[in-house]
Structure formats: structure tokens, C-alpha cells
Write a protein that holds these residues in place. Sequence first.
Motif, short mmCIF file in Angstrom:
data_model
loop_
_atom_site.label_atom_id
_atom_site.label_comp_id
_atom_site.label_asym_id
_atom_site.label_seq_id
_atom_site.Cartn_x
_atom_site.Cartn_y
_atom_site.Cartn_z
N PHE A 265 0.72 -1.23 0.00
CA PHE A 265 -0.06 -0.11 -0.07
C PHE A 265 0.70 1.32 0.14
N LEU A 266 2.07 1.21 1.05
CA LEU A 266 2.89 2.49 1.05
C LEU A 266 3.46 2.54 -0.47
N LYS A 267 3.78 1.43 -1.01
CA LYS A 267 4.40 1.73 -2.52
C LYS A 267 3.48 2.30 -3.35
N SER A 268 2.23 1.88 -3.43
CA SER A 268 1.28 2.44 -4.36
C SER A 268 1.10 4.08 -3.89
N TYR A 269 1.01 4.08 -2.68
CA TYR A 269 0.73 5.52 -2.19
C TYR A 269 1.70 6.50 -2.54
N GLY A 270 2.97 6.09 -2.43
CA GLY A 270 4.28 7.05 -2.75
C GLY A 270 4.15 7.09 -4.21
N LYS A 271 4.24 6.36 -5.22
CA LYS A 271 4.05 6.52 -6.54
C LYS A 271 3.14 7.61 -6.80
N THR A 272 1.93 7.36 -6.30
CA THR A 272 0.91 8.14 -6.66
C THR A 272 1.38 9.66 -6.23
N LEU A 273 1.75 9.67 -5.03
CA LEU A 273 1.95 11.17 -4.66
C LEU A 273 3.30 11.78 -5.43
N LEU A 274 4.16 10.99 -5.99
CA LEU A 274 5.22 11.57 -6.81
C LEU A 274 4.66 11.98 -8.22
N TYR B 254 -5.51 8.41 -15.29
CA TYR B 254 -4.20 8.40 -15.72
C TYR B 254 -3.33 7.81 -14.65
N ILE B 255 -3.78 7.84 -13.34
CA ILE B 255 -2.93 6.97 -12.37
C ILE B 255 -2.98 5.56 -12.50
N LYS B 256 -4.48 5.20 -12.95
CA LYS B 256 -4.37 3.72 -13.07
C LYS B 256 -3.53 3.17 -14.31
N TYR B 257 -3.28 4.27 -15.41
CA TYR B 257 -2.58 3.74 -16.42
C TYR B 257 -1.00 3.79 -15.97
N HIS B 258 -0.75 4.47 -15.15
CA HIS B 258 0.75 4.68 -15.01
C HIS B 258 1.11 4.36 -13.56
N VAL B 259 0.42 3.73 -12.94
CA VAL B 259 0.67 3.12 -11.42
C VAL B 259 0.32 1.79 -11.21
N SER B 260 0.87 0.90 -11.44
CA SER B 260 0.39 -0.56 -11.42
C SER B 260 -0.02 -0.85 -9.97
N GLY B 261 -1.53 -1.53 -10.14
CA GLY B 261 -1.81 -2.10 -8.91
C GLY B 261 -2.11 -0.84 -8.02
N THR B 262 -2.74 0.31 -8.49
CA THR B 262 -2.80 1.37 -7.44
C THR B 262 -4.07 1.05 -6.41
N MET B 263 -3.82 1.44 -5.35
CA MET B 263 -4.85 1.03 -4.09
C MET B 263 -5.17 2.60 -3.52
N VAL B 264 -5.01 3.61 -4.51
CA VAL B 264 -5.31 4.89 -3.76
C VAL B 264 -6.09 5.65 -5.12
N SER B 265 -7.05 6.82 -4.66
CA SER B 265 -7.73 7.41 -5.67
C SER B 265 -7.35 8.88 -5.16
N VAL B 266 -7.45 9.90 -6.10
CA VAL B 266 -7.30 11.54 -5.96
C VAL B 266 -8.81 12.02 -5.90
N LYS B 267 -9.22 12.62 -4.75
CA LYS B 267 -10.20 13.33 -4.57
C LYS B 267 -9.86 14.87 -4.58
N PHE B 268 -10.52 15.58 -5.57
CA PHE B 268 -10.63 17.09 -5.71
C PHE B 268 -11.71 17.73 -4.71
N HIS B 269 -11.34 18.47 -3.87
CA HIS B 269 -12.58 19.02 -3.09
C HIS B 269 -13.11 20.27 -3.83
N GLU B 270 -14.38 20.49 -3.58
CA GLU B 270 -15.27 21.38 -4.05
C GLU B 270 -15.01 22.67 -3.69
N ILE B 271 -13.83 23.21 -3.54
CA ILE B 271 -13.41 24.53 -3.22
C ILE B 271 -13.09 25.56 -4.22
N THR B 272 -13.34 26.89 -4.03
CA THR B 272 -13.32 27.78 -4.82
C THR B 272 -12.31 29.10 -3.95
N ILE B 273 -12.06 29.95 -5.03
CA ILE B 273 -11.42 31.07 -4.14
C ILE B 273 -12.27 31.80 -3.28
#
Length: 396
Positions: free
Chosen positions: A87-96, A358-377
Amino acid sequence: AKLANIFLSDLTKTDNKTYNDFNKEKLRRALKNPKQNEHVLREISQFLYRCSSQYKRLLKYQAELLTLDHNVVPIYDLEKPPEPSKFLKSYGKTLLLLQKMNIKHEFRKVLLTAWREDCFYGYVYETSDSFYIMPLDGRYCRISSVEDGVFNFAFDFSYFKGKEIFLEFWDSEFLSKYNLYKAEGNSMRWQELDPKKTICIKVNEESHDEVIPPLVGIFEELLDIMDYKSLMKSREELSNYKLIIQKIPLISGSHDINDFAIDLDDALAFGERLAEATPDLVGSVVTPMDIDTVEFKKDDTSDINIVSQATNNMLNSAGYSQILWGGDSSIGLNASIVTDEAMSFSVLKQIQRWVNRYIKYHVSGTMVSVKFHEITIFNKDKYVERLRNGATLGLP
């Protein structure tokens, strides 16, 4: 380290790029059949972006409304948790990967084009430590499929006729598919590009077969504002002039037509001398008719009101609050901003799905997902406050 480097222009040639001058009649004709006139509407939008400060400001406002704040969350099955090291490996690759993508910079350009033209088509160039999204000309792109909820698009390879030099520097996919187009002819003119390397973001997501600028409804009002400004300039120039009339006297008691007391040649000679003695902005004329001096005065208040009213009409047509443009009342401002935010959030969801694909394509066996917050200025402080208040009561 090798960086993502892409050839954008041929420095051996002098390119002349011009933008047509558009009028309301051409706009109306294009709107009668928008599907067949996508290129015309796109060009009008590009023209207004460069020539209308109001339109440019609206587009940048909508494109820069989102803060694009995001974080990474786990998506594995809680009943079958993975090994911590995996999990940490997948998490680290995604962050990078996210750090390399520089989302807050790259996607500002994506959003601006999308709001201007409705659809952004891009091709991704990536190395081990570099990332760049190259925009493609919308005239040569067409949505062709949907994958994992994300649009894919085909490219018109006739684009490279006379531009073969680009093929030496662009991704090898373009060269191989262009050679296929030359060999097979028009049957391979349109070819879908590799989804692993492309990005397509569309504001009007509900109509994938039509590409129409989102703010096309105010194009006529924007053209009106430009017309009013031109009219004001003409009035301004005209207001600087004054006309002096010299009346030729008639012989008293004479009943003959054209019986002047001064010879016509002499009168014209005096008129020429007066013209030479007066400033450039003062004109003179010789006439036997009764005419007084003429001044071309302007009504500054009326001119200002015309442009101001036209701007207000444009904002009302677009659904934007006039307060954003320097008004002195805040009634309805918050409600207007909420509507603006809602339109941007729908685009934000597309960006989120594309980033995760894009993460699924480039991080094999990914176990994480990116969440964008509904935040504006505008709502950032309220969003943080809501999370903090929720935390005091216990977050799920």
C-alpha cells in the motif's frame, strides 16, 4: 535529467496569424446550424477573447475560480486490507506522480481553453521527472469514445500536410499514424489517439457531439459593447471640431438671383485665408445661405451610460452578478457565486476522473484515488470551517 521538451513552432518560417472581424449577422447564421459551424463559433470566441476585455475577464474568472485542492484516499477492500508495504508503495508512487503533474498550473490552461471553446484537447508528454500537456488545435480534433467515464478523441492527420517538420519532434504516435494516413488515404484521416497520453475536458459534457462555446449566448451583447465603444470614439473625435460659416452678402434691393455684393472668387479667397489662419480642428465654409456656427458637442454622461447599460445587459444574459464588476451592492451576490461555482464543479468532476484514470494507467496495482475538493476562491474559508466543525462532532 531528461525533461519533457516539445517542438511548438518552425523558427525557419515566418507565420502570419490573423483573426477575422466578426459581426452579429455572421454570428446569427452560425447559430442556426451550430454543428456545421463549430469552427466559426470557435473563431468568434477566440476573437472576442482577444478584443473584448469583458469576455476575457469572464473566462479567466470562471477558469480560475477553482483552487484545484486535492488529496489522496485509499480505495482497497476494507475486508481484505493489502500488505502495508504494497500500500505504501502505491501511495508513494501516486504522490510522486501528482507532484510531477503540477496540477494547479497545467490545469489552469486546460480550464481556460475549455471555457473559451467548450472542449480542450491535449497530448501528454512525460518523463521520469517532467510533465507537460500540449494543447491541440480544436479544428483537427473530434470526440470519438468514452473510457472510464472520460472522453477520448480522434485527430485529423491532414493537419501535417505542409507541416511534416513537426513529426520529427512530436510523439512517435503522430508519425506512425500519419504514415498510415498517407498509405490508406481518407479512410485513415481521422484516427483515435492513445488514451494513455491524451486528455479531453468538455464544459458542456451533456452534448458530446456538439462543441459550442459555453458563453455563446452573450456573444451578440459583447459585439454590441464593441460597437458602442467605436461609436464613442467617433463622437469623441467629432466633438473636437467646430465649423465656421462665412455668409456672402447680397446687394440690397436687388431681385436678381445670385446677385452677390462680393465677387464669388474674392469670397472664396477670403474663405481660404480664414481656413489657413484657424487651427486644424476648426473648419470653414463659404455659403450664401443663413447658417450659424456649428459645434459637435458630446454628452459624456449619455455615452458612459450606453456602455455601462450594455455591459449590465451582457452580465444579466450570462447570469453573472454585476457586483463582481465593481457594483456597490451585495444583494444576490452570494447566490450568483454559488451558481458560478456549480458550473465549475461539474468540470472539476471530469478533471478528477481523468487524473484517476491517468494514475491507473501509470501506477500498477494502485490502491489509492485522488479526490478534488469542491473549493473555490470564494468558499475556501467556509469549507475549512465546515470540516473543522464536523471534526468536533466526530468524522465518519
